[in-house]
Design an enzyme around this catalytic site. Structure first.
Site, mmCIF file in Angstrom:
data_model
loop_
_atom_site.group_PDB
_atom_site.id
_atom_site.type_symbol
_atom_site.label_atom_id
_atom_site.label_comp_id
_atom_site.label_asym_id
_atom_site.label_seq_id
_atom_site.Cartn_x
_atom_site.Cartn_y
_atom_site.Cartn_z
ATOM 1 N NE ARG A 85 44.377 24.141 34.111
ATOM 2 C CZ ARG A 85 43.623 25.165 33.968
ATOM 3 N NH1 ARG A 85 44.203 26.390 33.390
ATOM 4 N NH2 ARG A 85 42.184 25.271 34.222
ATOM 5 C CG HIS B 20 45.526 31.362 36.782
ATOM 6 N ND1 HIS B 20 46.017 30.039 36.276
ATOM 7 C CD2 HIS B 20 44.178 31.183 36.544
ATOM 8 C CE1 HIS B 20 45.071 29.525 36.121
ATOM 9 N NE2 HIS B 20 43.856 30.064 36.519
ATOM 10 C CG HIS C 71 37.634 25.265 37.050
ATOM 11 N ND1 HIS C 71 38.394 25.596 38.031
ATOM 12 C CD2 HIS C 71 38.111 25.631 35.991
ATOM 13 C CE1 HIS C 71 39.241 26.683 37.838
ATOM 14 N NE2 HIS C 71 39.072 26.711 36.453
ATOM 15 C CG HIS D 297 42.672 26.717 39.847
ATOM 16 N ND1 HIS D 297 42.931 25.530 39.085
ATOM 17 C CD2 HIS D 297 42.424 27.567 39.058
ATOM 18 C CE1 HIS D 297 43.032 25.533 37.952
ATOM 19 N NE2 HIS D 297 42.734 27.058 37.688
ATOM 20 C CG ASP E 164 39.509 30.320 38.235
ATOM 21 O OD1 ASP E 164 40.944 29.994 37.711
ATOM 22 O OD2 ASP E 164 38.884 30.173 37.123
#
Length: 292
Positions: free
Chosen positions: A114, A22, A176, A20, A247
């Site tokens: 998502r 970005h 999460h 996970h 993340d």
């Protein structure tokens, strides 16, 4: 005396995956959409991500396209095309997306979409992205390509939505650790229900977001102790359906409270002390879920 690197204390097995992250920018090619809680503080292109992974000992991972990263999944698609051996993707789509575009994304390594269902105390946390109606509209085409559905949802809401979701032919990946805030405790009904769902094999969960679920504060040196019972409960429920994620680059935090990867790994190692279970979560399960 030579100072050890920050990740030396957390040796990761070969083939470990960060499931996970970005990426944002460079902005001259991929303009970001600024505004709202989860706007990026600066450009964090795929080259910065891969450099971090090389320091950590991460071999591969999953870019979850972020709404603020720009339109039509372009920055994520570009990264996947240039690093096919290391990257997979999760998309944000519009119901009118073309068959050709879906094929392009699939060929590049996108494996899911998502869906934003996240609320806290009954209020949406972030607007935009895909909703449940979008998923229903796209379900036949996504299922035909073997994609899964990643849900940004709190476990209490998941319990209510599950009867509707489970009518669709997907595996569901929950962000999460279920986004249940730590002060609710592991015995809160929604989280306990999710642990039972995890045992069925149809649900997966990302061991990520300790910095988002804690009530003790994030930032350098944070321990995230209050989230440990949640991670431990998920491991006890079904270690075969868990993956880990950092993340990165931690959007939504103030600059002084950005989590550090070594603190997140320290937390993971404390919660999952068994090296064989860690290998399952870091290596074997990502292979099964994302097709590495």
């Amino acid at each position: 005396m030579t100072q050890s690197a920050p990740f030396d204390a957390f040796p990761l097995p070969a083939g470990s995956a960060d499931c996970h992250v970005h990426v944002y920018g460079p902005y001259d090619r991929f303009p970001a959409v600024h505004g709202g809680k989860f706007s990026p503080l600066q450009a964090t292109p795929v080259e910065a991500l891969l450099a971090l992974w090389d320091r950590m000992g991460i071999a591969r991972g999953v870019i979850v396209h972020a709404l603020a990263a720009g339109g039509d999944n372009e920055v994520t698609l570009d990264a996947l095309r240039r690093h096919r051996d290391r990257l997979r993707g999760v998309a944000i789509l519009k119901p009118e997306v073309s068959e050709r575009r879906l094929d392009e994304l699939s060929e590049a390594g996108f494996k899911g979409v998502r869906i934003n269902l996240l609320r806290q105390d009954g209020k949406p946390v972030s607007s935009g992205g895909m909703n449940l109606d979008d998923l229903v509209a796209l379900a036949p085409r996504l299922h035909a390509r073997g994609w899964h559905v990643q849900l940004w949802v709190e476990t209490g809401d998941l319990k209510e939505l599950a009867p509707t979701l489970e009518k669709m032919p997907f595996d569901f990946v929950i962000d999460h650790m279920g986004r249940t805030m730590a002060d609710k405790g592991v015995d809160t009904p929604g989280f306990r229900d999710f642990c039972e769902k995890l045992k069925t094999g149809r649900y997966w969960c990302k061991l990520s977001g300790a910095d988002r679920n804690t009530r003790q504060g994030a930032g350098p040196g944070a321990a995230y102790d209050d989230t440990a019972p949640f991670m431990q409960a998920l491991v006890a429920a079904n270690p075969d359906r868990l993956v880990w994620g950092s993340d990165w680059p931690h959007v939504g935090h103030a600059a002084e409270a950005i989590p550090q990867e070594e603190d997140l790994l320290r937390h993971f190692f404390r919660c999952v002390p068994d090296a064989a279970v860690r290998k399952k979560i870091l290596v074997d399960n990502p292979k099964a879920l994302y097709g590495f």
